[in-house]
Design an enzyme around this catalytic site. Structure first.
Site, PDB file in Angstrom:
ATOM      1  N   CYS A   1      -0.752   5.538   6.519  1.00 50.89           N
ATOM      2  CA  CYS A   1      -1.599   5.541   7.612  1.00 50.89           C
ATOM      3  C   CYS A   1      -0.880   5.279   8.743  1.00 50.89           C
ATOM      4  O   CYS A   1      -0.486   4.021   8.773  1.00 50.89           O
ATOM      5  CB  CYS A   1      -2.964   4.862   7.237  1.00 50.89           C
ATOM      6  SG  CYS A   1      -3.851   5.378   5.949  1.00 50.89           S
TER       7      CYS A   1
ATOM      8  N   ARG B   1     -20.998  -2.031  15.469  1.00 51.96           N
ATOM      9  CA  ARG B   1     -20.094  -3.272  15.359  1.00 51.96           C
ATOM     10  C   ARG B   1     -18.749  -2.966  16.371  1.00 51.96           C
ATOM     11  O   ARG B   1     -18.131  -2.396  16.130  1.00 51.96           O
ATOM     12  CB  ARG B   1     -19.823  -3.563  13.846  1.00 51.96           C
ATOM     13  CG  ARG B   1     -19.058  -4.894  13.825  1.00 51.96           C
ATOM     14  CD  ARG B   1     -18.626  -5.253  12.298  1.00 51.96           C
ATOM     15  NE  ARG B   1     -19.744  -4.976  11.709  1.00 51.96           N
ATOM     16  CZ  ARG B   1     -19.696  -4.244  10.368  1.00 51.96           C
ATOM     17  NH1 ARG B   1     -18.489  -3.840  10.044  1.00 51.96           N
ATOM     18  NH2 ARG B   1     -20.756  -3.972   9.772  1.00 51.96           N
TER      19      ARG B   1
ATOM     20  N   CYS C   1     -16.857  -9.887   4.136  1.00 52.61           N
ATOM     21  CA  CYS C   1     -16.307  -8.508   3.771  1.00 52.61           C
ATOM     22  C   CYS C   1     -14.946  -8.785   3.015  1.00 52.61           C
ATOM     23  O   CYS C   1     -13.998  -9.450   3.635  1.00 52.61           O
ATOM     24  CB  CYS C   1     -15.949  -7.879   5.185  1.00 52.61           C
ATOM     25  SG  CYS C   1     -17.405  -7.805   6.395  1.00 52.61           S
TER      26      CYS C   1
ATOM     27  N   CYS D   1       0.946  -1.212   0.039  1.00 54.05           N
ATOM     28  CA  CYS D   1      -0.023   0.041  -0.111  1.00 54.05           C
ATOM     29  C   CYS D   1       0.669   1.300   0.153  1.00 54.05           C
ATOM     30  O   CYS D   1       1.719   1.503   0.711  1.00 54.05           O
ATOM     31  CB  CYS D   1      -0.859  -0.039   1.180  1.00 54.05           C
ATOM     32  SG  CYS D   1      -2.048   1.580   1.191  1.00 54.05           S
TER      33      CYS D   1
ATOM     34  N   CYS E   1      -1.642   1.503  10.545  1.00 54.86           N
ATOM     35  CA  CYS E   1      -1.815   0.184   9.680  1.00 54.86           C
ATOM     36  C   CYS E   1      -0.344  -0.494   9.321  1.00 54.86           C
ATOM     37  O   CYS E   1       0.652   0.293   8.786  1.00 54.86           O
ATOM     38  CB  CYS E   1      -2.548   0.844   8.234  1.00 54.86           C
ATOM     39  SG  CYS E   1      -2.626  -0.634   7.243  1.00 54.86           S
TER      40      CYS E   1
END
Length: 335
Positions: A77, A279, A117, A73, A80
């Site tokens: 962030c 959630r 997901c 990626c 992460c």
């Protein structure tokens, strides 16, 4: 039960009543929830449970993630392990093939998860990645009674529409933190770009899923700001993650969120977004620890199994927790 704030008395039941009438809490009331003494957590949760029960009864929705593309990626962030600035030793691979994505869907069924997901690292999907996901989604929709959620990064309008046309029910794109805290978490994209993707999702007809990560240096005022932002965005599903600080990431030294604070956060989101799916998501095992069962008095949904690069707890433990609470797994996700 009441709690004295600086200049007024807050009755937790009054917050539940307000939520059930569709009225929004004030900032002061939101802060009172987060600043409540720990001995007030049980009556606070009892009030939150009345709202949760009104909309969802004693049902618990289960969701399972497959890490469809790992690492690689270009975003920075700070939370992460898959970002370009992370040195965490995570697996790195390109988009999983169709058969592997289908096998993941069958595993979700075996775990009694109603929502599957498909999550991929990266700024946004390439044309090839879109082709792979769409092909798998079409087969899952044709053969399995699963709700499908995709999380592929920033979307263009045509990509959002293509996913919707393929049968993706829900698209996840978390705000993660408050607008005012955003630049301290990432610099390679903006808060407004995330909001724009959620709006693209809504325009396409998919259900918007957007949540937060608690524990990234935000203030209580910013947590309230996040809850109001998601209410205004009208996200149907709100995953509340609690930072699991991973060695090798910029936030590796961030401390865990105390379990009692985590419960207050869940109650806050239930009051401010009363009818939405709340959630308990990433980091629940290491932040809530032995108090995980209490989270379901405010939340009505869980991730089960592993997360993206961190392990979850055994599925039998989650099933037993739900059973011991006297709650029920919602099996008819498409109902």
């Amino acid at each position: 039960m009441i709690i004295q704030t600086t200049d007024r008395v807050i009755a937790w039941q009054s917050l539940a009543n307000k939520a059930l009438r569709g009225e929004c809490l004030t900032v002061e009331e939101g802060l009172a929830v987060l600043n409540a003494p720990n001995e007030q957590v049980l009556p606070l949760l009892q009030a939150a449970f009345q709202v949760r029960k009104h909309y969802y009864g004693i049902k618990v929705k289960l969701n399972m993630i497959i890490n469809a593309k790992s690492g690689l990626c270009p975003e920075d962030c700070g939370y992460c392990s898959q970002s370009i600035v992370s040195t965490a030793p995570v697996k790195r691979y390109s988009m999983l093939d169709r058969e592997t994505l289908l096998a993941g869907a069958r595993e979700a069924m075996a775990r009694k998860a109603g929502t599957y997901c498909i999550v991929a690292s990266g700024r946004g999907p390439t044309s090839r990645e879109m082709d792979q996901v769409v092909s798998a989604v079409e087969e899952i929709r044709a053969t399995m009674p699963l709700k499908i959620c995709a999380c592929l990064g920033i979307l263009k309008s045509d990509q959002a529409q293509r996913l919707a046309d393929a049968g993706v029910h829900r698209y996840n794109h978390n705000l993660n933190t408050s607008r005012s805290n955003y630049s301290s978490i990432t610099t390679t994209h903006t808060y407004d770009q995330r909001v724009d993707t959620v709006e693209q999702v809504k325009t396409s007809g998919m259900s918007p899923c957007s949540g937060v990560i608690i524990g990234m240096g935000e203030s209580n005022e910013e947590i309230v700001e996040m809850a109001f932002a998601l209410r205004d965005l009208d996200a149907d599903s709100i995953p509340i993650n609690f930072l699991n600080a991973i060695p090798g990431t910029p936030l590796e030294k961030a401390g865990r969120t105390p379990a009692m604070k985590a419960l207050k956060v869940l109650a806050l989101f239930r009051f401010i977004c009363p009818s939405k799916e709340i959630r308990v998501a990433g980091g629940r095992e290491v932040n809530l620890r032995t108090l995980q069962p209490l989270s379901l008095y405010a939340a009505n949904s869980l991730f089960v199994g592993d997360y993206l690069t961190t392990a979850g707890q055994e599925i039998t433990t989650d099933h037993q927790m739900i059973e011991d609470l006297g709650f029920e797994i919602e099996l008819n996700a498409l109902g």
